[in-house]
Design a protein around this motif. Sequence first.
Motif, PDB file in Angstrom:
ATOM      1  N   GLY A  87       0.778  -1.241   0.000  1.00  0.00           N
ATOM      2  CA  GLY A  87       0.000   0.000   0.000  1.00  0.00           C
ATOM      3  C   GLY A  87       0.805   1.283   0.000  1.00  0.00           C
ATOM      4  O   GLY A  87       0.220   2.381   0.096  1.00  0.00           O
ATOM      5  N   GLU A  88       2.128   1.183  -0.122  1.00  0.00           N
ATOM      6  CA  GLU A  88       2.931   2.405  -0.120  1.00  0.00           C
ATOM      7  C   GLU A  88       2.798   3.124  -1.461  1.00  0.00           C
ATOM      8  O   GLU A  88       2.641   2.503  -2.517  1.00  0.00           O
ATOM      9  N   ASN A  89       2.869   4.440  -1.402  1.00  0.00           N
ATOM     10  CA  ASN A  89       2.649   5.304  -2.569  1.00  0.00           C
ATOM     11  C   ASN A  89       3.957   5.420  -3.363  1.00  0.00           C
ATOM     12  O   ASN A  89       4.725   6.362  -3.197  1.00  0.00           O
ATOM     13  N   ILE A  90       4.209   4.422  -4.228  1.00  0.00           N
ATOM     14  CA  ILE A  90       5.443   4.373  -5.011  1.00  0.00           C
ATOM     15  C   ILE A  90       5.107   4.285  -6.496  1.00  0.00           C
ATOM     16  O   ILE A  90       4.301   3.446  -6.904  1.00  0.00           O
ATOM     17  N   GLN A  91       5.726   5.146  -7.269  1.00  0.00           N
ATOM     18  CA  GLN A  91       5.555   5.128  -8.719  1.00  0.00           C
ATOM     19  C   GLN A  91       6.850   4.650  -9.367  1.00  0.00           C
ATOM     20  O   GLN A  91       7.943   5.027  -8.935  1.00  0.00           O
ATOM     21  N   ILE A  92       6.730   3.826 -10.409  1.00  0.00           N
ATOM     22  CA  ILE A  92       7.901   3.298 -11.102  1.00  0.00           C
ATOM     23  C   ILE A  92       8.071   4.017 -12.441  1.00  0.00           C
ATOM     24  O   ILE A  92       7.122   4.134 -13.219  1.00  0.00           O
ATOM     25  N   ILE A  93       9.292   4.507 -12.689  1.00  0.00           N
ATOM     26  CA  ILE A  93       9.615   5.108 -13.978  1.00  0.00           C
ATOM     27  C   ILE A  93      10.763   4.327 -14.600  1.00  0.00           C
ATOM     28  O   ILE A  93      11.441   3.553 -13.917  1.00  0.00           O
ATOM     29  N   ARG A  94      10.996   4.530 -15.902  1.00  0.00           N
ATOM     30  CA  ARG A  94      12.050   3.788 -16.599  1.00  0.00           C
ATOM     31  C   ARG A  94      12.796   4.708 -17.559  1.00  0.00           C
ATOM     32  O   ARG A  94      12.224   5.670 -18.069  1.00  0.00           O
ATOM     33  N   PRO A  95      14.058   4.390 -17.840  1.00  0.00           N
ATOM     34  CA  PRO A  95      14.827   5.179 -18.818  1.00  0.00           C
ATOM     35  C   PRO A  95      14.395   4.850 -20.238  1.00  0.00           C
ATOM     36  O   PRO A  95      13.703   3.859 -20.475  1.00  0.00           O
ATOM     37  N   LYS A  96      14.836   5.662 -21.193  1.00  0.00           N
ATOM     38  CA  LYS A  96      14.464   5.458 -22.591  1.00  0.00           C
ATOM     39  C   LYS A  96      15.342   4.415 -23.273  1.00  0.00           C
ATOM     40  O   LYS A  96      15.002   3.921 -24.348  1.00  0.00           O
ATOM     41  N   MET A  97      16.488   4.110 -22.659  1.00  0.00           N
ATOM     42  CA  MET A  97      17.395   3.108 -23.216  1.00  0.00           C
ATOM     43  C   MET A  97      17.628   2.009 -22.193  1.00  0.00           C
ATOM     44  O   MET A  97      17.533   2.248 -20.990  1.00  0.00           O
ATOM     45  N   THR A  98      17.947   0.821 -22.668  1.00  0.00           N
ATOM     46  CA  THR A  98      18.319  -0.279 -21.770  1.00  0.00           C
ATOM     47  C   THR A  98      19.817  -0.189 -21.474  1.00  0.00           C
ATOM     48  O   THR A  98      20.572   0.442 -22.230  1.00  0.00           O
ATOM     49  N   PRO A  99      20.278  -0.823 -20.385  1.00  0.00           N
ATOM     50  CA  PRO A  99      21.728  -0.842 -20.121  1.00  0.00           C
ATOM     51  C   PRO A  99      22.522  -1.401 -21.285  1.00  0.00           C
ATOM     52  O   PRO A  99      23.593  -0.887 -21.628  1.00  0.00           O
ATOM     53  N   ARG A 100      22.023  -2.453 -21.920  1.00  0.00           N
ATOM     54  CA  ARG A 100      22.724  -3.052 -23.068  1.00  0.00           C
ATOM     55  C   ARG A 100      22.908  -2.020 -24.180  1.00  0.00           C
ATOM     56  O   ARG A 100      23.985  -1.920 -24.789  1.00  0.00           O
ATOM     57  N   GLU A 101      21.858  -1.236 -24.425  1.00  0.00           N
ATOM     58  CA  GLU A 101      21.921  -0.222 -25.478  1.00  0.00           C
ATOM     59  C   GLU A 101      22.887   0.905 -25.118  1.00  0.00           C
ATOM     60  O   GLU A 101      23.625   1.401 -25.972  1.00  0.00           O
ATOM     61  N   VAL A 102      22.878   1.310 -23.842  1.00  0.00           N
ATOM     62  CA  VAL A 102      23.775   2.381 -23.391  1.00  0.00           C
ATOM     63  C   VAL A 102      25.229   1.945 -23.540  1.00  0.00           C
ATOM     64  O   VAL A 102      26.071   2.690 -24.055  1.00  0.00           O
ATOM     65  N   TRP A 103      25.533   0.739 -23.094  1.00  0.00           N
ATOM     66  CA  TRP A 103      26.922   0.268 -23.150  1.00  0.00           C
ATOM     67  C   TRP A 103      27.374   0.064 -24.592  1.00  0.00           C
ATOM     68  O   TRP A 103      28.526   0.321 -24.924  1.00  0.00           O
ATOM     69  N   ALA A 104      26.457  -0.394 -25.455  1.00  0.00           N
ATOM     70  CA  ALA A 104      26.807  -0.598 -26.868  1.00  0.00           C
ATOM     71  C   ALA A 104      27.092   0.732 -27.568  1.00  0.00           C
ATOM     72  O   ALA A 104      27.999   0.824 -28.398  1.00  0.00           O
ATOM     73  N   LYS A 105      26.349   1.761 -27.209  1.00  0.00           N
ATOM     74  CA  LYS A 105      26.492   3.052 -27.889  1.00  0.00           C
ATOM     75  C   LYS A 105      27.587   3.923 -27.278  1.00  0.00           C
ATOM     76  O   LYS A 105      28.366   4.553 -28.006  1.00  0.00           O
ATOM     77  N   TYR A 106      27.679   3.950 -25.924  1.00  0.00           N
ATOM     78  CA  TYR A 106      28.574   4.900 -25.264  1.00  0.00           C
ATOM     79  C   TYR A 106      29.818   4.268 -24.633  1.00  0.00           C
ATOM     80  O   TYR A 106      30.820   4.951 -24.443  1.00  0.00           O
ATOM     81  N   GLY A 107      29.756   3.008 -24.282  1.00  0.00           N
ATOM     82  CA  GLY A 107      30.921   2.364 -23.684  1.00  0.00           C
ATOM     83  C   GLY A 107      30.637   1.763 -22.323  1.00  0.00           C
ATOM     84  O   GLY A 107      29.507   1.787 -21.829  1.00  0.00           O
ATOM     85  N   PHE A 108      31.692   1.221 -21.698  1.00  0.00           N
ATOM     86  CA  PHE A 108      31.579   0.529 -20.424  1.00  0.00           C
ATOM     87  C   PHE A 108      31.877   1.466 -19.247  1.00  0.00           C
ATOM     88  O   PHE A 108      32.784   2.299 -19.319  1.00  0.00           O
TER      89      PHE A 108
END
Length: 316
Positions: A87-108
């Motif tokens: 019953g806690e008032n928690i909202q879930i949000i998400r980034p526009k990219m996945t970790p796999r996509e971030v690492w593939a595009k920008y690096g480790f």
Amino acid sequence: MTLQELRERQSWSLEQKIDHSLGTIEAFVSRMGGVDKVYVAFSGGKDSTVLLDLCHKVYPNILAVFCNTGNEYPDIVRFVRQKIAAGENIQIIRPKMTPREVWAKYGFPLVSKESSEHIHDIRINPQSKTARRKLTGDFSLPIKWRYLIYEPYDTTHYCCKILKKNPSHDYQKQSGRFQIIGTMASESQLREKSYIRYGGCNVFGKRPTSRPLSIWCDEDIWTYIRRFDISIADIYYKGAKRTGCMGCGFGAQFTGDPRFRTLLREYPKCYDMVMNYTNNGVTFREALRKVLAVNKLYLPDEQPPTLFDEFNTKAI
């Protein structure tokens, strides 16, 4: 605010720190225009769990926002969902990219945020004043990590920005709410300097932010958890010291860091998934292996046998 003043506050009793934090929260909420104008940045880790408990003492139904980056320990996601179910008032949000996509595009994410930023800037424009400063200045890139400048894969400091900061900033713009976060000055020199520069726990300006735990230390968090019987995510009882992104390479090069041993033991599929992320055709496993080797360390599934292992085998 001075360093001496910060040290004095860090030496306060837990009771004094609790009172200070509650006052900080109330002052921020009042200044922002009410509880509907704020939210608690809830990572599911022990620090933000304590922060949320403190906020509930004055605002029982205050909104908490959890960013599921796709790189969270399963225990963390489970813990957050349990709180929502309760019953806690928690909202879930998400980034526009996945970790796999971030690492593939920008690096480790390797070594540290500061070092990875230095590596990135030097690689982008090696003849620039910025690059020269980061190679020769007082806070230049350590010599032992300079090999990363010439590696076939990229090293990045963009992970946190894309997976955590950007979703939070987008949420703030959309909702008109301002965040209360659980960072502590004791966590790093950067956060210590930030606390001193802004002169306290509440920051008002272009992007108002409240940091009620700024003067707390890690032992205060654990004492609070034990004293008030606060439930925390199970991953802390499985060996994790911190619960940031489960596959993050920042700080993994230090002797005694348990993150990848814990991940391999508890979630081998997640471990394999992270190790197989790629950038420019190179896997994270290959890049991390070289970073660890600088300090004569090994990945947990590549650790060579020792005499102690042989002794245990014979004993069995």
